[in-house]
Design a protein around this motif. Structure first.
Motif, short mmCIF file in Angstrom:
data_model
loop_
_atom_site.label_atom_id
_atom_site.label_comp_id
_atom_site.label_asym_id
_atom_site.label_seq_id
_atom_site.Cartn_x
_atom_site.Cartn_y
_atom_site.Cartn_z
N VAL A 1 4.09 -19.00 2.30
CA VAL A 1 5.21 -19.27 3.19
C VAL A 1 6.42 -19.31 2.61
CG1 VAL A 1 3.84 -20.43 5.16
CG2 VAL A 1 4.51 -21.65 3.14
N SER A 2 6.57 -19.39 1.32
CA SER A 2 7.67 -19.58 0.63
C SER A 2 8.42 -18.19 0.07
CB SER A 2 7.63 -20.44 -0.36
OG SER A 2 7.10 -21.61 -0.10
N MET A 3 7.43 -17.13 0.39
CA MET A 3 7.88 -15.83 0.01
C MET A 3 8.83 -15.11 0.95
SD MET A 3 6.38 -14.04 -2.71
CE MET A 3 4.28 -14.15 -2.31
N PRO A 4 10.10 -14.74 0.22
CA PRO A 4 10.87 -13.84 0.96
C PRO A 4 10.09 -12.34 1.10
CG PRO A 4 11.88 -14.06 -1.07
CD PRO A 4 10.49 -14.70 -1.11
N ILE A 5 9.76 -12.02 2.30
CA ILE A 5 8.37 -11.00 2.52
C ILE A 5 9.33 -9.70 2.12
CG2 ILE A 5 6.89 -11.97 3.93
CD1 ILE A 5 8.04 -10.45 6.41
N PHE A 6 10.69 -9.64 2.25
CA PHE A 6 11.16 -8.20 1.96
C PHE A 6 11.12 -8.07 0.40
CE2 PHE A 6 15.18 -10.15 0.58
CZ PHE A 6 15.04 -11.28 1.15
N TRP A 7 10.97 -9.27 -0.45
CA TRP A 7 10.72 -8.99 -1.77
C TRP A 7 9.42 -8.67 -2.16
CZ3 TRP A 7 8.81 -12.79 -5.37
CH2 TRP A 7 8.94 -12.62 -6.71
N LEU A 8 8.48 -9.30 -1.32
CA LEU A 8 7.16 -9.09 -1.67
C LEU A 8 6.74 -7.60 -1.22
CD1 LEU A 8 4.23 -10.14 -2.05
CD2 LEU A 8 4.19 -10.49 0.39
N GLY A 9 7.47 -7.16 -0.23
CA GLY A 9 7.34 -5.56 0.13
C GLY A 9 7.71 -4.63 -1.05
N LEU A 10 8.97 -4.98 -1.57
CA LEU A 10 9.44 -4.33 -2.52
C LEU A 10 8.35 -4.34 -3.77
CD1 LEU A 10 13.14 -5.04 -2.07
CD2 LEU A 10 12.00 -2.79 -2.20
N MET A 11 7.98 -5.57 -4.20
CA MET A 11 7.15 -5.64 -5.14
C MET A 11 5.87 -4.79 -5.04
SD MET A 11 9.19 -7.48 -7.39
CE MET A 11 8.11 -7.79 -8.79
N GLU A 12 5.35 -4.82 -3.96
CA GLU A 12 4.25 -4.09 -3.57
C GLU A 12 4.28 -2.56 -3.93
OE1 GLU A 12 2.01 -6.63 0.14
OE2 GLU A 12 2.88 -4.58 0.52
N GLN A 13 5.50 -2.22 -3.26
CA GLN A 13 5.71 -0.96 -3.51
C GLN A 13 5.70 -0.58 -4.97
OE1 GLN A 13 9.78 0.09 -1.64
NE2 GLN A 13 8.67 1.01 0.28
N TRP A 14 6.46 -1.28 -5.65
CA TRP A 14 6.76 -0.95 -7.23
C TRP A 14 5.21 -1.03 -7.99
CZ3 TRP A 14 5.88 -4.84 -11.38
CH2 TRP A 14 6.28 -4.17 -12.87
N LEU A 15 4.29 -1.84 -7.54
CA LEU A 15 3.12 -1.86 -8.08
C LEU A 15 2.08 -1.01 -7.57
CD1 LEU A 15 1.38 -3.52 -10.11
CD2 LEU A 15 0.60 -5.04 -8.32
N PHE A 16 1.79 -1.01 -6.30
CA PHE A 16 0.84 0.09 -5.86
C PHE A 16 1.37 1.39 -5.72
CE2 PHE A 16 -0.24 -4.31 -4.35
CZ PHE A 16 -1.64 -4.62 -5.14
N SER A 17 2.53 1.58 -5.41
CA SER A 17 2.91 2.74 -5.16
C SER A 17 3.49 3.66 -6.22
CB SER A 17 3.86 2.74 -4.10
OG SER A 17 4.00 4.05 -3.28
N ILE A 18 4.36 2.86 -7.01
CA ILE A 18 5.25 3.37 -8.05
C ILE A 18 4.45 3.50 -9.22
CG2 ILE A 18 7.17 3.61 -9.25
CD1 ILE A 18 8.74 2.62 -6.84
N GLN A 19 3.88 2.25 -9.71
CA GLN A 19 3.19 2.32 -10.87
C GLN A 19 1.86 2.55 -10.77
OE1 GLN A 19 4.59 1.11 -13.63
NE2 GLN A 19 6.50 1.00 -12.73
N LEU A 20 1.03 2.29 -9.72
CA LEU A 20 -0.42 2.60 -9.86
C LEU A 20 -0.73 3.83 -8.90
CD1 LEU A 20 -1.86 -0.84 -9.06
CD2 LEU A 20 -1.77 0.42 -11.23
N ASP A 21 0.25 4.29 -8.38
CA ASP A 21 0.04 5.53 -7.43
C ASP A 21 -1.05 5.41 -6.59
OD1 ASP A 21 1.07 7.79 -6.34
OD2 ASP A 21 0.24 9.10 -8.03
#
Lengths: 299, 334, 534
Positions: free
Chosen positions: B140-160
């Motif tokens: 509940v403390s997470m800015p979800i736009f930040w979470l979204g970007l981090m997800e993108q970075w990890l699952f999409s860009i780094q891990l593909d």
């Protein structure tokens, strides 16, 4: 509205000074025993200190550009790395605490003041006044709040101050409703009836009895609302509708950083962590305050 | 009960009416002329004046408002200034995109949130409980736009593993039937495309699910704890019923009401509050549609779009309240 | 025991999620790799926004024209890399000595996508349609040809079909850039039958003679065009399908490219240049520069009324540093309001050097030895000439601070921004311009003449000497004399300093390495006729 028929949570009675003091003491005792709440309070305190001492803590000027040192990864020199202006992210995050705490606190203060006023008027006078105010709250709550905030900032123009106003406005109905329902339930208490019967003025009753009795839930809700307000401010900043450069607002830092997600993830990570930690602190503290001040509100 | 329902429904009308007024005036208070926006930076003064007139924006506000409300009462949502298309036709694909995303997010939130809450309550004060509740608080403390970007970075860009954005693969576009792509691809029996849609859904719905998941988990836990303390459950346990049954059948049944409320409220919030997630993941949803319309000063789209979201939101709340009233007879109707 | 059930359950759920993710990966590669066996013939072009309408004469936005450029043809077209003229639907032309009569021979055997024939009547129909319109319907027509039929300033007296394949234009007065105007993407020839059939909806059902046929438009997402099998340029187009998709965010668009979701992306952030250059699977395309980015100094506000102050600010901006930091070097410093590729560019002008002492001196002379406070407005949207207005504003803010000028950065949403600028409410502001037809008039007159105040002259700069020169240049048809006039105009502008010209940027595009035949055009609208995958 369907409201759970519950008994008023705060101990009633036209309590004397001593009694109310002991109530707060008791709450403080409970709060102190709550480890998680203390961690929350610790985090909040930490960020407040960071914000206050920013000029002494920050190793660099937050707005000093060193274009030759753009996007440096974290190092001994720049703990959190540098952004695309070559500015020290660590220093910017530190100064950012000032902005976020400022917006969080004052927007909530604004909502509390305006919301309480409207809530008291609605609850105390009832009838059509209540109808109008309650509908107004309904209208505002039916808005997707972020859209409402975006709309307000679009009207006023993007700036930190206007973002603060927008956030204050969207949170007004939450406090308004809270106070209104408190007033409604307290109004039925015998001691208020009695006060009325002996001819006490409305204002006296409001300020001496109703407001003090509503303080506990306001503090709890207020603390939790600061958490939300900080996220909302960051969201507006992220959309470019909040703090203007070179102010190191955390949300704005994130939106600048997203262009460098692949090249320089650290520009993204630290401001985000800062937001999360601060918000977490307020949430933990708010939870703890609720348990301490009003055990029955817990859910 | 019936009169309560009727009164609640009737109360929706002034709220929606008030909203239409608020939106109408607010967007007109935003500086900037729609005609200028449509014609762009290079437009001449004459062109802007001519288009302003054609759009009827040079009329007094009350004429414009009466026209708009008159249209609404006839079920006419108006036409988009920018595209000229009727909003009633244009809006559904966006709304469908948001509904699909919100439901996916709620599904994740409910499955994980409810179960985490139950297990936490069941094994109160265990390490699972602590970790789950700390995670929920972080959630509940997470800015979800930040979470979204981090997800993108990890699952999409780094891990593909997953696509970065959008709803579908442009090279293999989906033939829309209902515009709920999961449904559409199933209807057309195209499993490849179905998986594609699922993949596109994973990241944004995970991001969007975080907050409701955390709230649901906490709510379920506290509600379960209360129920499990009750005599009734103690008796059940004393009778030697398996713990699994006690927890999942008896306790959950009694604990589910407040959880349902939260689920309803959160679903309503997701519908309009997903603007940032939709922005980050280029999700063509309703929040984004309205946000863009603010940029284009597309007055009719903003007005009708917000009204539609608000209507849905109000009715979801209404249904939740009514359900609550039906399930829990202790509630008074005043 | 019971705990175990639980953990099994949890593990199962985790496993499902992992499988999901795993599926994701395998499908992804299957989808992307499938193209490699056979040559790809569908090109996906990622851009920042959607089109407004696909009727080119009715729009002014680049995003619409980019698409219509491929559905329609114009009488004349620009060459690949500049704005010199080549034949298109018209194969040859003659101009009378007085510069008033233009006669065009049309290409024979060309068909519109609906099967109707392209001929002189179709050309006349289109020009009549525009001339009978107004500024609201056909904005570009009015601004390029001096108005509409009822206006005295209207340049075209009549357009007539001499025979089936010959069209004659008679002008009221000579117009120097007339041929260049005809080649502009908005003045594309549409099928008269289709225009009649669809009426106001023609913009959703565009029918032209171009290399690609309109197939589908999903608002805010994609526009799909298909090969025109009967295209008049034999053997072309090479592509079977051309898809335009909208991805507003520059970095999201880059991610889509890197992941193979799109083939070409527009508006690469200059800061991402290195990343793409280092990758063998991709190539960089550079769009020849036909733009200018500038800081407007509103000549009617506060200290900026003083010419010396405006000059001082010109001395205070370090263009080189800005170019290195925010354009990744892909721009050249601007000293004139138009780029060097435009005929009439005055290269003899010396730019104000970056010289803080000189700047302070001028400020002191102007009566502001300690500087002053102003607002500096930052563009809220990225444009090829200004990839990040906010950041460039921050850099300029830091520059100004060094001479004691405290700039407060202000930004508004784009619509508000332009609106307020047009009203002259800004002190200093960032803006830019991309040329339409490669003519000096399209820069100098449009941006700095007193006639343009209220539209594109946002600085409210008004200078009668400049005005006389610019108006004279509009009717002079002798190229050399015209260029001399424009050179003089640039001297006046340099001296009066209504702007700080910043840069002429080279807009960057990135695409797959195996794309051939793609030459980004300076106007921003590209024809994909010859593009193919190797």
């Amino acid at each position: 509205m369907a409201e759970l028929a519950r008994t008023p949570a705060t101990p009633p009675a036209a309590m004397g000074e001593t009694e109310s003091v002991s109530l707060w003491k008791e709450a403080w005792r409970r709060f102190r025993k709550n480890k998680i709440a203390l961690v929350g309070a610790g985090i909040v305190l930490f960020f407040i200190i960071v914000a206050l001492l920013a000029p002494w803590l920050a190793p660099y000027d937050y707005k000093e550009q060193q274009l030759a040192e753009r996007l440096q990864p974290p190092s001994g020199e720049h703990w959190f790395g540098t952004d695309d202006f070559g500015r020290d992210i660590f220093s910017r995050v530190i100064y950012g605490a000032r902005i976020s705490l400022w917006v969080g606190f004052f927007s909530v203060l604004g909502s509390v003041v305006v919301g309480s006023l409207l809530g008291i008027i609605a609850g105390y006078y009832g009838r059509w006044i209540d109808g109008v105010i309650s509908r107004l709250f309904d209208i505002m709550l039916a808005f997707p709040s972020i859209l409402l905030a975006i709309g307000i900032v679009a009207v006023l123009g993007p700036s930190l101050q206007n973002a603060l106003i927008a956030i204050a406005v969207i949170n007004v109905p939450n406090f308004g409703r809270l106070i209104r329902s408190r007033v409604l339930s307290i109004k039925q208490e015998e001691y208020i009836m009695a006060a009325k019967a002996i001819g006490m003025s409305d204002w006296r009753i409001l300020f001496h009895h109703i407001l003090p009795n509503s303080l506990a839930p306001i503090i709890v809700q207020g603390t939790l609302a600061i958490a939300t307000a900080i996220i909302e401010a960051a969201a507006l900043g992220f959309l470019g509708l909040g703090a203007q450069p070179p102010n190191p607002e955390w949300g704005k830092m994130l939106s600048d950083a997203k262009d460098f997600l692949t090249q320089a993830p650290w520009t993204m990570i630290f401001p985000g962590l800062a937001i999360m930690l601060t918000v977490l602190g307020f949430n933990l503290m708010g939870d703890g305050l609720r348990d301490a001040l009003d055990p029955r509100m817990k859910n | 009960m019936l009169s309560y329902v009727v009164r609640r429904v009737l109360m929706v009308i002034p709220v929606l009416f008030g909203m239409s007024l608020v939106v109408f005036f607010m967007i007109r208070a935003i500086p900037g002329n729609p005609a200028q926006v449509i014609l762009g930076q290079k437009a001449t003064k004459e062109a802007v004046a001519a288009l302003t007139h054609k759009l009827g924006l040079d009329q007094p506000w009350y004429v414009q408002y009466v026209k708009y409300i008159g249209g609404l009462l006839h079920g006419d949502l108006g036409e988009s200034i920018r595209t000229g298309a009727p909003i009633a036709e244009e809006i559904w694909p966006y709304l469908a995109a948001t509904i699909e995303l919100s439901l996916a997010a709620m599904l994740i939130a409910v499955i994980i949130g409810v179960n985490a809450g139950i297990i936490s309550a069941w094994f109160q004060n265990s390490w699972f409980d602590y970790i789950a509740m700390v995670l929920a608080l972080i959630g509940v403390s997470m800015p979800i736009f930040w979470l979204g970007l981090m997800e993108q970075w990890l699952f999409s860009i780094q891990l593909d593993w997953l696509p970065t954005s959008g709803r579908e693969d442009v090279r293999n576009p989906i033939e829309p039937i209902t515009h709920l792509y999961l449904v559409d691809t199933l209807l057309s029996g195209n499993t490849d495309q179905f998986w594609q849609v699922v993949q596109h859904l994973v990241l944004p719905s995970m991001a969007l699910a975080t907050i409701p998941m955390a709230i649901i988990a906490r709510m379920t836990r506290s509600s379960m704890l209360e129920v499990m303390k009750s005599d009734y459950i103690r008796t059940a346990r004393a009778k030697g019923l398996s713990m699994f049954w006690v927890v999942y059948k008896h306790s959950l049944k009694n604990a589910i009401i407040p959880v349902l409320t939260v689920i309803g409220l959160q679903t309503g919030l997701l519908l309009g509050g997903a603007i940032l997630t939709e922005t980050i993941f280029s999700w063509p949803g309703i929040g984004r549609y309205i946000y863009d319309a603010i940029g284009y000063r597309d007055y009719p789209v903003i007005q009708s779009g917000i009204l539609i979201i608000a209507t849905i939101f109000i009715f979801i709340n209404l249904i939740v309240d009514l359900l609550y009233a039906i399930i829990d007879p202790r509630i008074k109707y005043n | 025991m019971k705990r175990k059930t639980w953990f099994t359950w949890l593990a199962l759920m985790l496993a499902v999620m992992l499988v999901l993710a795993g599926c994701g990966k395998s499908k992804q590669t299957a989808g992307g790799g499938g193209d490699k066996s056979s040559t790809q013939d569908t090109l996906v072009y990622g851009r920042g926004g959607d089109s407004v309408s696909l009727d080119p004469a009715t729009v002014t936005d680049g995003e619409s024209l980019k698409v219509t450029k491929n559905i329609f043809d114009t009488l004349l077209d620009y060459n690949d890399n500049d704005t010199s003229i080549k034949p298109a639907l018209a194969t040859e032309w003659t101009i009378s000595n007085d510069g008033l009569t233009y006669t065009f021979k049309l290409r024979q055997g060309v068909k519109f996508h609906d099967g109707t024939e392209f001929n002189a009547d179709a050309v006349v129909f289109n020009f009549e349609r525009w001339a009978n319109g107004n500024a609201d319907k056909f904005p570009y027509y009015g601004s390029m040809f001096g108005g509409y039929k009822q206006d005295d300033s209207h340049v075209i007296k009549e357009v007539k079909a001499l025979d089936k394949y010959t069209v004659q234009f008679v002008l009221k007065r000579p117009q120097a850039p007339f041929l260049k105007n005809l080649a502009m993407t908005p003045f594309a020839i549409a099928s008269p039958e289709a225009v009649k059939k669809y009426g106001d909806k023609f913009g959703e059902h565009p029918v032209g003679t171009g290399p690609f046929v309109f197939k589908e438009w999903k608002r805010n997402e994609r526009i799909v065009l298909e090969k025109n099998k009967d295209y008049w340029e034999k053997g072309y187009p090479k592509l079977n399908q051309l898809i335009f998709v909208s991805i507003p965010d520059n970095s999201a668009r880059l991610n889509a490219l890197l992941k193979g979701e799109i083939d070409i992306m527009e508006d690469l952030n200059p800061t991402d240049l290195k990343q793409v250059e280092g990758n063998k699977e991709f190539q960089i395309f550079k769009r020849p520069s036909m733009n200018v980015a500038y800081v407007g100094l509103t000549a009617t506000r506060g200290p900026l009324k003083n010419k010396l102050v405006r000059q001082a600010l010109n001395y205070a901006v370090d263009k080189k540093a800005i170019i290195d930091a925010f354009y990744a070097g892909q721009a050249e410093p601007a000293k004139n309001p138009m780029p060097p590729s435009i005929p009439g560019y005055n290269d003899a002008i010396q730019d104000y050097p970056f010289d803080l002492n000189k700047a302070k001196e001028l400020l002191a002379k102007a009566g502001y030895p300690n500087g002053f406070e102003i607002e500096l407005w930052a563009m809220p949207v990225p444009r090829p000439y200004m990839p990040d207005g906010q950041k460039i504003a921050e850099a300029i803010q830091a520059n100004f601070a060094k001479i004691g000028v405290k700039a407060k950065i202000v930004t508004y949403e784009w619509a508000t921004y332009l609106d307020k600028l047009a009203k002259g409410e800004a002190d200093a502001f960032l803006l830019g311009w991309t040329g339409d037809n490669g003519d000096a008039d399209n820069f100098l007159y449009a941006l700095l003449d007193k006639d343009s105040i209220g539209s594109n002259n946002y600085t409210y700069f008004s200078n009668d000497e400049l005005h006389d020169i610019l108006v004279e240049a509009q009717t002079v048809s002798d190229e050399n004399k015209r260029n001399e006039l424009y050179k003089k105009a640039q001297e006046i502008i340099k001296e009066e300093a209504p702007w700080i010209p910043l840069v002429h940027s080279t807009p960057l595009l990135a695409g797959k390495a195996n794309i051939q035949g793609f030459h980004p055009h300076p106007t921003g609208s590209d024809k994909f006729t010859k593009v193919e995958f190797r």
